[in-house]
Design an enzyme around this catalytic site. Structure first.
Site, PDB file in Angstrom:
ATOM      1  N   LEU A 173     -33.171 -41.826  58.103  1.00  0.00           N
ATOM      2  CA  LEU A 173     -33.486 -40.551  58.746  1.00  0.00           C
ATOM      3  C   LEU A 173     -33.119 -39.424  57.792  1.00  0.00           C
ATOM      4  O   LEU A 173     -32.013 -39.393  57.252  1.00  0.00           O
ATOM      5  CB  LEU A 173     -32.681 -40.396  60.045  1.00  0.00           C
ATOM      6  CG  LEU A 173     -32.690 -39.000  60.697  1.00  0.00           C
ATOM      7  CD1 LEU A 173     -34.080 -38.635  61.200  1.00  0.00           C
ATOM      8  CD2 LEU A 173     -31.668 -38.933  61.836  1.00  0.00           C
ATOM      9  N   TRP A 179     -40.453 -30.996  52.056  1.00  0.00           N
ATOM     10  CA  TRP A 179     -41.813 -31.461  51.778  1.00  0.00           C
ATOM     11  C   TRP A 179     -41.849 -32.970  51.528  1.00  0.00           C
ATOM     12  O   TRP A 179     -42.779 -33.470  50.904  1.00  0.00           O
ATOM     13  CB  TRP A 179     -42.384 -30.705  50.588  1.00  0.00           C
ATOM     14  CG  TRP A 179     -42.709 -29.278  50.914  1.00  0.00           C
ATOM     15  CD1 TRP A 179     -43.869 -28.805  51.451  1.00  0.00           C
ATOM     16  CD2 TRP A 179     -41.866 -28.130  50.739  1.00  0.00           C
ATOM     17  NE1 TRP A 179     -43.800 -27.439  51.614  1.00  0.00           N
ATOM     18  CE2 TRP A 179     -42.580 -27.002  51.191  1.00  0.00           C
ATOM     19  CE3 TRP A 179     -40.571 -27.952  50.245  1.00  0.00           C
ATOM     20  CZ2 TRP A 179     -42.056 -25.714  51.166  1.00  0.00           C
ATOM     21  CZ3 TRP A 179     -40.035 -26.667  50.218  1.00  0.00           C
ATOM     22  CH2 TRP A 179     -40.773 -25.576  50.670  1.00  0.00           C
ATOM     23  N   GLY A 180     -40.848 -33.680  52.011  1.00  0.00           N
ATOM     24  CA  GLY A 180     -40.875 -35.132  51.981  1.00  0.00           C
ATOM     25  C   GLY A 180     -40.431 -35.765  50.686  1.00  0.00           C
ATOM     26  O   GLY A 180     -40.720 -36.943  50.442  1.00  0.00           O
ATOM     27  N   CYS A 355     -28.395 -15.816  43.030  1.00  0.00           N
ATOM     28  CA  CYS A 355     -27.820 -17.106  43.413  1.00  0.00           C
ATOM     29  C   CYS A 355     -27.394 -17.904  42.176  1.00  0.00           C
ATOM     30  O   CYS A 355     -26.350 -18.569  42.186  1.00  0.00           O
ATOM     31  CB  CYS A 355     -28.812 -17.893  44.251  1.00  0.00           C
ATOM     32  SG  CYS A 355     -29.026 -17.242  45.928  1.00  0.00           S
TER      33      CYS A 355
END
Length: 383
Positions: A173, A179-180, A355
């Site tokens: 899971l 986006w996989g 960042c």
């Protein structure tokens, strides 16, 4: 390029009175209208009062308007955050924001999909131009010898799979699957069946379109609705959207969905101090309702639920990742200039480079936690 033209503007050269901000920035060896890459080049003197009065919001919004520039924003922020100079500018605003985060659940079920709509749904083509070929929107792993962004991200995905000890036939899971990238890599290289969830319609559509040949399924849903059990769980770059009021709930969901002998990998950006708040500019313009956890807050969330088997910090690798994303963004900006305006260009540039400077200064961290269910009665094996 609109951004390049903006950088060529001359700073204000008229005589001005010394400002309190001059003294604050001088502590970090930053000069207003200096000639070094990290110096602030001022185009509107009134911006200094705004920055002093409004802190991070004033600094970011004045940059977006073009009131000031720095040839190397990442270096400017590295110097500011290395000495934590933000503490000297309007501390009362930070105190009020900290109180708000305690009183209001900014990451409730009702708000859960807002970050998907405002940030991750900007457009798959936009992110494809900025990210690597697998569309990984989290820290790469450069210290294994990677020379390119593609190599660093594949090294990170493989690191996760090895830490989880994935074996053919397992079910994985991915909470916040993006986006996989992880589910597709794990299915292709480790023979596992994968389920991913996301709050982004664009991400879900991308996964369904690109991975029809793999044992991968994706669901558009909030993590709190998860009920199935899995051999392994991963969450990569999603916990930053959970919020302190929901940390315990998130871990309870992970425990509920993890088989007794399973492992859970949590990959998250983290902050150094428990009692601090999200940068207001980042929350307003980039990640609505976002909140970085501290190590102590994660520890509190897993107390009596899960056991920490391993904790790995490679936050310095995020600096290099963000600089690679920025390079891609600049290189491909022309194809998006008609879709996103100059205001967006400066906002996004400020986001990526500020960042990068924050990670370089060790102001924020990147952690991978390996957690197990205490019912196993033994120490999990981590390859």
């Amino acid at each position: 390029m609109a951004g390049e033209q903006q950088e060529t503007l001359a700073p204000v050269v008229s005589v001005r009175k010394r400002h309190l901000l001059d003294e604050i920035l001088q502590q970090a060896d930053i000069r207003i209208n200096g000639d070094r890459p990290w110096d602030m080049r001022l185009h509107r003197p009134a911006a200094l009062d705004e920055i002093l009065a409004r802190g991070s919001m004033g600094l970011g919004e004045s940059y977006m308007r073009g009131d000031w520039d720095a040839a190397a924003l990442d270096q400017l922020f590295f110097r500011i955050l290395r000495l934590d100079l933000t503490r000297l500018i309007n501390p009362w605003r930070s105190a009020l924001r900290l109180l708000r985060s305690h009183l209001i659940n900014l990451q409730s079920r009702r708000r859960a999909f807002e970050v998907g709509e405002r940030h991750y749904d900007l457009g798959n083509s936009f992110y494809a131009a900025m990210l690597d070929q697998r569309m990984v929107y989290s820290c790469g792993y450069w210290r294994a010898g990677a020379k390119t962004l593609d190599q660093a991200q594949e090294a990170k995905l493989d690191l996760i799979c090895r830490k989880l000890g994935l074996q053919p036939g397992m079910r994985l899971l991915d909470i916040g699957c993006g986006w996989g990238s992880l589910v597709s890599y794990a299915a292709q290289n480790y023979g596992v069946e994968c389920v991913g969830i996301t709050v982004s319609k664009e991400q879900a559509a991308y996964v369904r379109e690109h991975y029809t040949d793999l044992p991968v399924e994706v669901h558009l849903q909030d993590y709190r609705n998860l009920r199935q059990q899995f051999d392994r769980i991963a969450s990569v770059g999603m916990f930053e959207h959970v919020g302190r009021r929901n940390h315990r709930t998130f871990m309870q969901v992970a425990k509920r969905c993890l088989k007794p002998d399973g492992l859970f990998l949590l990959h998250t950006i983290g902050k150094n101090q428990r009692h601090s708040t999200t940068d207001p500019w980042i929350e307003h313009y980039i990640f609505p309702n976002g909140e970085l956890p501290s190590a102590g807050q994660i520890g509190d969330a897993v107390d009596h639920l899960l056991v920490c088997e391993d904790l790995h910090n490679f936050g310095t690798d995020y600096d290099q990742t963000l600089m690679a994303w920025h390079s891609n963004f600049e290189r491909h900006w022309e194809q998006f200039a008609g879709q996103y305006d100059r205001h967006f260009y400066r906002m996004w540039r400020y986001y990526l480079l500020s960042c990068a400077g924050a990670f370089r200064a060790r102001h924020i961290q990147l952690w991978q936690w390996i957690l197990s269910d205490h019912r196993t009665g033994g120490v999990a094996r981590i390859s």
